[in-house]
Design a protein around this motif. Sequence first.
Motif, short mmCIF file in Angstrom:
data_model
loop_
_atom_site.label_atom_id
_atom_site.label_comp_id
_atom_site.label_asym_id
_atom_site.label_seq_id
_atom_site.Cartn_x
_atom_site.Cartn_y
_atom_site.Cartn_z
N THR A 31 0.81 -1.21 0.00
CA THR A 31 0.00 0.00 0.00
C THR A 31 0.85 1.27 0.00
OG1 THR A 31 -0.23 -0.33 2.39
CG2 THR A 31 -2.06 -0.99 1.00
N GLN A 32 2.10 1.16 0.44
CA GLN A 32 3.00 2.30 0.26
C GLN A 32 3.19 2.57 -1.23
OE1 GLN A 32 3.73 4.46 2.61
NE2 GLN A 32 5.68 3.88 3.48
N ALA A 33 3.34 1.50 -2.01
CA ALA A 33 3.48 1.65 -3.45
C ALA A 33 2.20 2.19 -4.07
CB ALA A 33 3.86 0.32 -4.08
N ILE A 34 1.05 1.68 -3.63
CA ILE A 34 -0.23 2.16 -4.17
C ILE A 34 -0.43 3.64 -3.84
CG2 ILE A 34 -2.74 1.93 -3.95
CD1 ILE A 34 -2.32 -1.07 -3.52
N ALA A 35 -0.11 4.04 -2.61
CA ALA A 35 -0.25 5.44 -2.22
C ALA A 35 0.71 6.32 -3.00
CB ALA A 35 0.00 5.59 -0.72
N ALA A 36 1.92 5.83 -3.27
CA ALA A 36 2.88 6.61 -4.06
C ALA A 36 2.38 6.82 -5.48
CB ALA A 36 4.24 5.90 -4.07
N VAL A 37 1.78 5.79 -6.07
CA VAL A 37 1.20 5.94 -7.41
C VAL A 37 0.06 6.95 -7.39
CG1 VAL A 37 -0.08 4.72 -9.22
CG2 VAL A 37 1.92 3.65 -8.17
N TYR A 38 -0.74 6.95 -6.32
CA TYR A 38 -1.81 7.93 -6.21
C TYR A 38 -1.26 9.36 -6.20
CZ TYR A 38 -5.56 10.70 -4.15
OH TYR A 38 -6.50 11.68 -3.91
N VAL A 39 -0.19 9.58 -5.44
CA VAL A 39 0.40 10.91 -5.37
C VAL A 39 0.98 11.32 -6.72
CG1 VAL A 39 2.21 12.30 -4.28
CG2 VAL A 39 0.87 10.69 -2.90
N TRP A 40 1.66 10.40 -7.39
CA TRP A 40 2.31 10.72 -8.67
C TRP A 40 1.30 10.99 -9.78
CZ3 TRP A 40 6.00 6.00 -7.97
CH2 TRP A 40 7.00 6.33 -7.05
N THR A 41 0.15 10.33 -9.72
CA THR A 41 -0.83 10.45 -10.80
C THR A 41 -2.00 11.35 -10.45
OG1 THR A 41 -2.00 8.45 -10.04
CG2 THR A 41 -0.24 8.15 -11.67
N PHE A 42 -1.94 12.04 -9.32
CA PHE A 42 -3.07 12.87 -8.89
C PHE A 42 -3.23 14.07 -9.81
CE2 PHE A 42 -4.80 16.45 -6.47
CZ PHE A 42 -5.99 15.90 -6.03
N ARG A 43 -4.46 14.33 -10.20
CA ARG A 43 -4.81 15.51 -10.99
C ARG A 43 -6.00 16.19 -10.33
NH1 ARG A 43 -0.76 13.82 -12.52
NH2 ARG A 43 -0.04 13.38 -14.65
N GLY A 44 -5.90 17.44 -10.04
CA GLY A 44 -7.00 18.14 -9.42
C GLY A 44 -6.52 19.20 -8.45
N ARG A 93 -15.12 12.70 -3.00
CA ARG A 93 -15.69 13.41 -4.15
C ARG A 93 -15.34 12.74 -5.47
NH1 ARG A 93 -14.00 19.54 -3.72
NH2 ARG A 93 -15.26 19.56 -5.60
N ASP A 94 -14.19 12.11 -5.53
CA ASP A 94 -13.73 11.51 -6.77
C ASP A 94 -13.83 9.99 -6.67
OD1 ASP A 94 -12.53 10.81 -9.12
OD2 ASP A 94 -10.74 12.03 -8.84
N PRO A 95 -14.55 9.32 -7.58
CA PRO A 95 -14.61 7.85 -7.55
C PRO A 95 -13.23 7.20 -7.64
CG PRO A 95 -16.29 8.73 -9.02
CD PRO A 95 -15.41 9.89 -8.64
N ARG A 96 -12.29 7.89 -8.28
CA ARG A 96 -10.93 7.36 -8.38
C ARG A 96 -10.30 7.21 -7.00
NH1 ARG A 96 -5.80 9.58 -8.99
NH2 ARG A 96 -4.40 8.46 -10.40
N ASP A 97 -10.57 8.13 -6.09
CA ASP A 97 -10.05 8.03 -4.72
C ASP A 97 -10.61 6.78 -4.04
OD1 ASP A 97 -8.83 10.40 -5.28
OD2 ASP A 97 -10.16 11.63 -4.05
N MET A 98 -11.88 6.50 -4.29
CA MET A 98 -12.50 5.31 -3.69
C MET A 98 -11.83 4.03 -4.17
SD MET A 98 -16.52 4.23 -3.85
CE MET A 98 -16.97 5.92 -3.42
N MET A 99 -11.44 3.99 -5.46
CA MET A 99 -10.77 2.81 -5.99
C MET A 99 -9.41 2.59 -5.32
SD MET A 99 -12.84 1.38 -8.07
CE MET A 99 -14.11 1.95 -6.91
N PHE A 100 -8.71 3.67 -5.02
CA PHE A 100 -7.43 3.53 -4.32
C PHE A 100 -7.62 3.01 -2.91
CE2 PHE A 100 -5.61 6.00 -7.75
CZ PHE A 100 -4.29 5.56 -7.79
N VAL A 101 -8.67 3.47 -2.23
CA VAL A 101 -8.96 2.95 -0.90
C VAL A 101 -9.29 1.46 -0.96
CG1 VAL A 101 -10.54 3.12 1.06
CG2 VAL A 101 -9.71 5.20 -0.05
N PHE A 102 -10.09 1.06 -1.94
CA PHE A 102 -10.43 -0.35 -2.10
C PHE A 102 -9.18 -1.18 -2.44
CE2 PHE A 102 -15.12 0.52 -3.23
CZ PHE A 102 -15.46 0.39 -1.89
N ALA A 103 -8.30 -0.62 -3.25
CA ALA A 103 -7.07 -1.34 -3.59
C ALA A 103 -6.22 -1.58 -2.35
CB ALA A 103 -6.28 -0.55 -4.64
N GLY A 104 -6.12 -0.56 -1.49
CA GLY A 104 -5.38 -0.74 -0.25
C GLY A 104 -6.01 -1.79 0.65
#
Length: 227
Positions: A31-44, A93-104
């Motif tokens: 999940t450290q890797a998943i969270a890092a990908v979230y930070v690198w690919t965040f748009r908004g 607010r963003d469904p993409r955020d929900m997918m990252f939480v589910f992935a973790g």
Amino acid sequence: MNAADLWSSGLGEPLALRAAALSLLLAFGLTQAIAAVYVWTFRGMSYSQGLVHSIVLGSIIACTLMLAIGGSIAAGLGIAGGLAIVRFRTALRDPRDMMFVFAGLGAGIASGLGAHAAAICGAALFCFAVASLTWVEFGSSHRLDGLLRFQLPADADESAVMALLRRYTSFVALVTLREVAQGAAMEHAYQVRFADPRRRVALVRAIEALPGAQDVSLLLQEPTVEL
């Protein structure tokens, strides 16, 4: 009881402790890797550090619960009942955020169940898919919409204004039209869309050149960026 018997009777606990520690560390690392990908690919605009921490911490909790349940149905029902009491009111607010939480959570659950290969492969594929979709901008729309506001004298020719707007935009729609300056002027607000981004400056200058035009402003928003 000899020393060999004492050693064999206590062997299960160190092995269980090692397995639990391995599962928890694996969940934390994935999940450290998943969270890092979230930070690198965040748009908004509404970035949340708390969400990044939740992705990592949620996997540890999920892994701990799976380790505690083991193969016990009663323990599983008890934990499910306890979690049902807790009410999570945080809105994403963003469904993409929900997918990252589910992935973790998925990585934590798989690690806690001992399915380490599934946890590693699933997290790796998820990170690769997110990076690929972000890199190719899959599903993005390149329309450039905006809100144009300006003031004109009350006796100005509105048909000339519309002709000017249609010349520089691919789409125009009147949003509001109201009196200002005690009826001496009218405030216009139009939704506009540009086929060519370079026409933005030309449109603003053309509106400013109209007789009596004041307070000309153009607010633009990229559809892929949430305000």
